[in-house]
Write a protein that holds these residues in place. Sequence first.
Motif, PDB file in Angstrom:
ATOM      1  N   ARG A 135      -5.230 103.673   0.988  1.00  0.00           N
ATOM      2  CA  ARG A 135      -4.224 102.651   1.064  1.00  0.00           C
ATOM      3  C   ARG A 135      -3.048 102.478   2.205  1.00  0.00           C
ATOM      4  O   ARG A 135      -2.752 101.572   3.262  1.00  0.00           O
ATOM      5  CB  ARG A 135      -2.979 103.438  -0.264  1.00  0.00           C
ATOM      6  CG  ARG A 135      -1.941 102.298   0.180  1.00  0.00           C
ATOM      7  CD  ARG A 135      -1.515 102.576  -1.695  1.00  0.00           C
ATOM      8  NE  ARG A 135      -0.211 101.158  -1.288  1.00  0.00           N
ATOM      9  CZ  ARG A 135       0.285 102.170  -2.684  1.00  0.00           C
ATOM     10  NH1 ARG A 135       0.471 102.513  -3.706  1.00  0.00           N
ATOM     11  NH2 ARG A 135       0.968 100.709  -2.568  1.00  0.00           N
ATOM     12  N   SER A 136      -2.885 103.892   2.999  1.00  0.00           N
ATOM     13  CA  SER A 136      -2.454 104.519   4.118  1.00  0.00           C
ATOM     14  C   SER A 136      -2.863 103.925   5.957  1.00  0.00           C
ATOM     15  O   SER A 136      -2.723 102.821   6.488  1.00  0.00           O
ATOM     16  CB  SER A 136      -2.236 105.773   4.589  1.00  0.00           C
ATOM     17  OG  SER A 136      -1.785 106.542   3.995  1.00  0.00           O
ATOM     18  N   LEU A 137      -4.120 104.019   5.656  1.00  0.00           N
ATOM     19  CA  LEU A 137      -5.363 103.326   6.445  1.00  0.00           C
ATOM     20  C   LEU A 137      -5.359 101.983   6.771  1.00  0.00           C
ATOM     21  O   LEU A 137      -4.652 101.364   7.339  1.00  0.00           O
ATOM     22  CB  LEU A 137      -6.529 103.834   6.592  1.00  0.00           C
ATOM     23  CG  LEU A 137      -6.767 105.180   6.732  1.00  0.00           C
ATOM     24  CD1 LEU A 137      -8.415 105.497   7.001  1.00  0.00           C
ATOM     25  CD2 LEU A 137      -6.784 105.290   8.264  1.00  0.00           C
ATOM     26  N   THR A 138      -5.168 101.685   5.264  1.00  0.00           N
ATOM     27  CA  THR A 138      -4.817  99.946   5.079  1.00  0.00           C
ATOM     28  C   THR A 138      -3.616  98.910   5.867  1.00  0.00           C
ATOM     29  O   THR A 138      -3.299  98.129   6.679  1.00  0.00           O
ATOM     30  CB  THR A 138      -5.341  99.343   3.968  1.00  0.00           C
ATOM     31  OG1 THR A 138      -6.658 100.004   3.058  1.00  0.00           O
ATOM     32  CG2 THR A 138      -5.652  98.204   3.838  1.00  0.00           C
ATOM     33  N   VAL A 139      -2.255 100.036   5.348  1.00  0.00           N
ATOM     34  CA  VAL A 139      -1.244  99.354   5.917  1.00  0.00           C
ATOM     35  C   VAL A 139      -0.522 100.259   7.438  1.00  0.00           C
ATOM     36  O   VAL A 139      -0.392  98.947   7.472  1.00  0.00           O
ATOM     37  CB  VAL A 139      -0.436 100.493   4.876  1.00  0.00           C
ATOM     38  CG1 VAL A 139       1.159 100.237   5.759  1.00  0.00           C
ATOM     39  CG2 VAL A 139      -0.148 100.242   3.238  1.00  0.00           C
ATOM     40  N   MET A 140      -1.565 100.978   7.815  1.00  0.00           N
ATOM     41  CA  MET A 140      -1.729 100.770   9.714  1.00  0.00           C
ATOM     42  C   MET A 140      -2.197  99.515   9.953  1.00  0.00           C
ATOM     43  O   MET A 140      -2.105  99.128  11.292  1.00  0.00           O
ATOM     44  CB  MET A 140      -2.504 102.396   9.933  1.00  0.00           C
ATOM     45  CG  MET A 140      -0.898 103.107   9.169  1.00  0.00           C
ATOM     46  SD  MET A 140      -1.857 104.650  10.359  1.00  0.00           S
ATOM     47  CE  MET A 140      -2.367 106.004   9.192  1.00  0.00           C
ATOM     48  N   LEU A 141      -3.396  99.763   9.596  1.00  0.00           N
ATOM     49  CA  LEU A 141      -4.061  98.294   9.959  1.00  0.00           C
ATOM     50  C   LEU A 141      -3.083  97.037  10.149  1.00  0.00           C
ATOM     51  O   LEU A 141      -3.348  96.464  10.854  1.00  0.00           O
ATOM     52  CB  LEU A 141      -5.430  98.457   8.947  1.00  0.00           C
ATOM     53  CG  LEU A 141      -6.482  96.609  10.259  1.00  0.00           C
ATOM     54  CD1 LEU A 141      -6.469  97.369  11.377  1.00  0.00           C
ATOM     55  CD2 LEU A 141      -7.939  96.980   8.460  1.00  0.00           C
ATOM     56  N   PHE A 142      -2.818  96.613   8.661  1.00  0.00           N
ATOM     57  CA  PHE A 142      -1.600  95.471   8.591  1.00  0.00           C
ATOM     58  C   PHE A 142      -0.479  95.650   9.556  1.00  0.00           C
ATOM     59  O   PHE A 142      -0.394  94.818  10.039  1.00  0.00           O
ATOM     60  CB  PHE A 142      -1.450  95.184   7.510  1.00  0.00           C
ATOM     61  CG  PHE A 142      -2.371  94.530   6.539  1.00  0.00           C
ATOM     62  CD1 PHE A 142      -2.733  93.941   6.307  1.00  0.00           C
ATOM     63  CD2 PHE A 142      -2.506  95.339   5.246  1.00  0.00           C
ATOM     64  CE1 PHE A 142      -3.791  92.822   6.181  1.00  0.00           C
ATOM     65  CE2 PHE A 142      -3.745  94.876   4.038  1.00  0.00           C
ATOM     66  CZ  PHE A 142      -4.688  93.721   4.732  1.00  0.00           C
ATOM     67  N   VAL A 143      -0.212  96.456   9.745  1.00  0.00           N
ATOM     68  CA  VAL A 143       1.061  97.134  11.114  1.00  0.00           C
ATOM     69  C   VAL A 143       0.442  96.540  12.162  1.00  0.00           C
ATOM     70  O   VAL A 143       1.235  96.206  12.975  1.00  0.00           O
ATOM     71  CB  VAL A 143       1.522  98.614  10.568  1.00  0.00           C
ATOM     72  CG1 VAL A 143       2.698  98.501  11.535  1.00  0.00           C
ATOM     73  CG2 VAL A 143       2.050  98.199   9.788  1.00  0.00           C
ATOM     74  N   LEU A 144      -0.460  97.216  12.426  1.00  0.00           N
ATOM     75  CA  LEU A 144      -0.761  97.074  14.102  1.00  0.00           C
ATOM     76  C   LEU A 144      -1.655  95.593  13.998  1.00  0.00           C
ATOM     77  O   LEU A 144      -0.921  94.965  15.365  1.00  0.00           O
ATOM     78  CB  LEU A 144      -2.555  97.948  14.053  1.00  0.00           C
ATOM     79  CG  LEU A 144      -2.174  99.298  14.438  1.00  0.00           C
ATOM     80  CD1 LEU A 144      -3.719  99.957  14.841  1.00  0.00           C
ATOM     81  CD2 LEU A 144      -1.799  99.667  15.425  1.00  0.00           C
ATOM     82  N   LEU A 145      -1.758  95.158  13.115  1.00  0.00           N
ATOM     83  CA  LEU A 145      -2.309  93.895  13.213  1.00  0.00           C
ATOM     84  C   LEU A 145      -0.985  92.978  13.817  1.00  0.00           C
ATOM     85  O   LEU A 145      -1.367  91.568  14.005  1.00  0.00           O
ATOM     86  CB  LEU A 145      -2.785  93.041  12.431  1.00  0.00           C
ATOM     87  CG  LEU A 145      -4.950  93.720  12.363  1.00  0.00           C
ATOM     88  CD1 LEU A 145      -5.115  93.520  10.922  1.00  0.00           C
ATOM     89  CD2 LEU A 145      -5.359  93.134  13.097  1.00  0.00           C
ATOM     90  N   ALA A 146       0.070  92.618  12.684  1.00  0.00           N
ATOM     91  CA  ALA A 146       1.230  92.471  13.109  1.00  0.00           C
ATOM     92  C   ALA A 146       1.535  92.292  14.151  1.00  0.00           C
ATOM     93  O   ALA A 146       2.420  91.349  14.867  1.00  0.00           O
ATOM     94  CB  ALA A 146       2.276  93.036  11.427  1.00  0.00           C
ATOM     95  N   MET A 147       2.165  93.363  15.277  1.00  0.00           N
ATOM     96  CA  MET A 147       2.960  93.880  16.134  1.00  0.00           C
ATOM     97  C   MET A 147       1.335  93.285  17.138  1.00  0.00           C
ATOM     98  O   MET A 147       2.192  92.873  17.893  1.00  0.00           O
ATOM     99  CB  MET A 147       2.570  95.593  16.393  1.00  0.00           C
ATOM    100  CG  MET A 147       3.577  96.301  15.689  1.00  0.00           C
ATOM    101  SD  MET A 147       3.621  98.110  15.787  1.00  0.00           S
ATOM    102  CE  MET A 147       3.558  98.182  17.761  1.00  0.00           C
ATOM    103  N   GLY A 148       0.470  93.242  16.460  1.00  0.00           N
ATOM    104  CA  GLY A 148      -0.674  92.191  17.948  1.00  0.00           C
ATOM    105  C   GLY A 148      -0.326  91.162  18.195  1.00  0.00           C
ATOM    106  O   GLY A 148       0.266  90.085  18.789  1.00  0.00           O
ATOM    107  N   ALA A 149      -0.150  90.382  16.503  1.00  0.00           N
ATOM    108  CA  ALA A 149       0.470  89.237  16.143  1.00  0.00           C
ATOM    109  C   ALA A 149       1.546  88.745  17.410  1.00  0.00           C
ATOM    110  O   ALA A 149       1.569  87.394  17.590  1.00  0.00           O
ATOM    111  CB  ALA A 149       0.234  88.647  15.097  1.00  0.00           C
ATOM    112  N   CYS A 150       2.641  89.664  16.957  1.00  0.00           N
ATOM    113  CA  CYS A 150       4.499  89.501  17.331  1.00  0.00           C
ATOM    114  C   CYS A 150       3.326  89.060  19.080  1.00  0.00           C
ATOM    115  O   CYS A 150       4.732  88.645  19.703  1.00  0.00           O
ATOM    116  CB  CYS A 150       4.766  90.485  16.857  1.00  0.00           C
ATOM    117  SG  CYS A 150       4.992  90.155  15.480  1.00  0.00           S
ATOM    118  N   LYS A 151       3.607  90.399  20.215  1.00  0.00           N
ATOM    119  CA  LYS A 151       2.560  90.208  20.948  1.00  0.00           C
ATOM    120  C   LYS A 151       2.331  89.256  21.585  1.00  0.00           C
ATOM    121  O   LYS A 151       3.087  88.317  22.525  1.00  0.00           O
ATOM    122  CB  LYS A 151       2.181  91.124  21.628  1.00  0.00           C
ATOM    123  CG  LYS A 151       3.590  92.710  21.734  1.00  0.00           C
ATOM    124  CD  LYS A 151       2.171  93.693  21.616  1.00  0.00           C
ATOM    125  CE  LYS A 151       2.915  95.101  22.015  1.00  0.00           C
ATOM    126  NZ  LYS A 151       2.623  96.302  21.939  1.00  0.00           N
TER     127      LYS A 151
END
Length: 155
Positions: A12-28
Amino acid sequence: MKKRNLKFPLTRSLTVMLFVLLAMGACKSKKKVVEAAPEPVPVEEPAPQSEPEPQPSAEEVAVGKLENYFNAVANASNVQGANNTIREALGMFSNQNTPVLIVIHEESGTKDYDEPTTIERYLNYLKDTKKNLNFISDIRMDGSGKVTELELRRR
């Protein structure tokens, strides 16, 4: 079951981190897209009427010619060539005794000159030393375009 419970929070933690990274990458990338918006096309203004270039004054032309003569005399490969160049250069002066003043020091607008000489002597000096260490700082001409006085400075 306990094993499964330990994997679940890790997954669950790895999945949440993956989504956070993707969201940050999408924002950039969205910021880059917004910043890379096409620039407005500049409106071309009609070219202004080209003004004729100002013609150099008689003094500027004379200075250019004299600098060339001085360099030619100093760099002449033989005496005869230097003498021919001296003869040509003297044609630009009102007479061969035209004064040549060499500024050796200037302070507060007061100029100190080396011993005054004539153009003929100065040209022969250039021929003998083979060094042109001065440049023309002031030139005076008469109505007919002949040089009547020359002021030089050290380079």
